[in-house]
Design an enzyme around this catalytic site. Structure first.
Site, PDB file in Angstrom:
ATOM      1  N   CYS A   1       0.834  -1.193   0.000  1.00 27.67           N
ATOM      2  CA  CYS A   1       0.000   0.000   0.000  1.00 27.67           C
ATOM      3  C   CYS A   1       0.878   1.256   0.000  1.00 27.67           C
ATOM      4  CB  CYS A   1      -1.007  -0.035   1.150  1.00 27.67           C
ATOM      5  SG  CYS A   1      -2.321   1.202   0.971  1.00 27.67           S
TER       6      CYS A   1
ATOM      7  N   HIS B   1      -3.834  -4.926  -0.190  1.00 25.73           N
ATOM      8  CA  HIS B   1      -3.418  -5.440   1.118  1.00 25.73           C
ATOM      9  C   HIS B   1      -3.432  -6.963   1.102  1.00 25.73           C
ATOM     10  CE1 HIS B   1      -3.349  -1.695   3.467  1.00 25.73           C
ATOM     11  NE2 HIS B   1      -4.163  -1.280   2.507  1.00 25.73           N
TER      12      HIS B   1
ATOM     13  N   GLU C   1      -2.463  -8.975   3.342  1.00 27.12           N
ATOM     14  CA  GLU C   1      -2.860  -9.490   4.657  1.00 27.12           C
ATOM     15  C   GLU C   1      -4.374  -9.538   4.827  1.00 27.12           C
ATOM     16  OE1 GLU C   1      -2.833  -5.029   5.343  1.00 27.12           O
ATOM     17  OE2 GLU C   1      -1.791  -6.441   4.034  1.00 27.12           O
TER      18      GLU C   1
END
Length: 154
Positions: free
Chosen positions: A20, A128, A130
Site C-alpha cells: 500500500c 493489502h 494481509e
C-alpha cells in the site's frame, strides 16, 4: 531508517515488498497535496486515481481481480483476470511507473490502475495481501520463497 533500508535493498540486494503506502514510497515522488520526494527506487509518480466514470467513488475500496502486465514470480499460482482471485484495495492514490517494464499488474476502477510494480529485488503492491485471503496468502508465500537477482551489482 531510509539509509538502513537502502543499504539492505539497494546495497545488498535483499528482497523488499512494499504494501500500500509502502509501494507508494518506492516512487520518485508523491503528488498528494504538495510534491513530496519518495525513495526513488521505482521511477514514477504517485497521483490521485481519476476514474473514467465520475460516478465511481474515491477512495477505491473493495475487492478486485488483477491483470498481469508481465509475468512475475510473486504472481506464480495466482488466478488472474476477470474470473481470478480477488485482492482487497483501499486507496485514493496510485504509483504510475515511468517505465512500462516496472508495471507488473493492474486492477480496474473506472480504467486500469497500477496494482503491482517492481524491478530486480523490489516489488510493491497497492492492495493489502494481509486482507486478501487466498490471493494474499499465495503472494506472501511466493515472496518468502522469492530469490530475485539484481541485474547489475552496485
Amino acid at each position: 531508517m531510509i539509509d538502513a533500508m537502502s543499504e539492505a535493498v539497494l546495497g545488498k540486494g535483499r528482497p523488499f515488498l512494499g504494501i500500500c503506502v509502502g509501494m507508494q514510497l518506492m516512487a520518485t515522488r508523491g503528488l498528494e497535496h504538495e510534491i513530496s520526494p519518495g525513495l526513488g527506487w521505482i521511477a514514477g509518480d504517485v497521483a490521485a486515481i481519476v476514474p473514467h466514470d465520475p460516478a465511481l467513488k474515491i477512495p477505491h475500496m473493495g475487492w478486485n481481480t488483477l491483470d498481469a502486465a508481465r509475468p512475475h514470480a510473486l504472481l506464480d499460482g495466482i488466478a488472474l483476470g476477470p474470473s481470478g482471485w480477488h485482492a482487497y484495495f483501499v486507496h485514493s492514490f496510485a504509483l504510475t511507473p515511468s517505465h512500462d517494464g516496472d508495471l507488473i499488474a493492474t486492477t480496474s476502477h473506472g480504467g486500469p490502475v497500477p496494482a503491482m510494480v517492481g524491478r530486480e529485488t523490489m516489488a510493491g503492491v497497492q492492495f493489502h495481501p494481509e486482507k486478501s485471503q487466498t490471493l494474499g496468502l499465495r503472494l506472501i508465500t511466493n515472496f518468502l520463497k522469492w530469490a530475485p537477482r539484481r541485474a547489475v551489482p552496485p
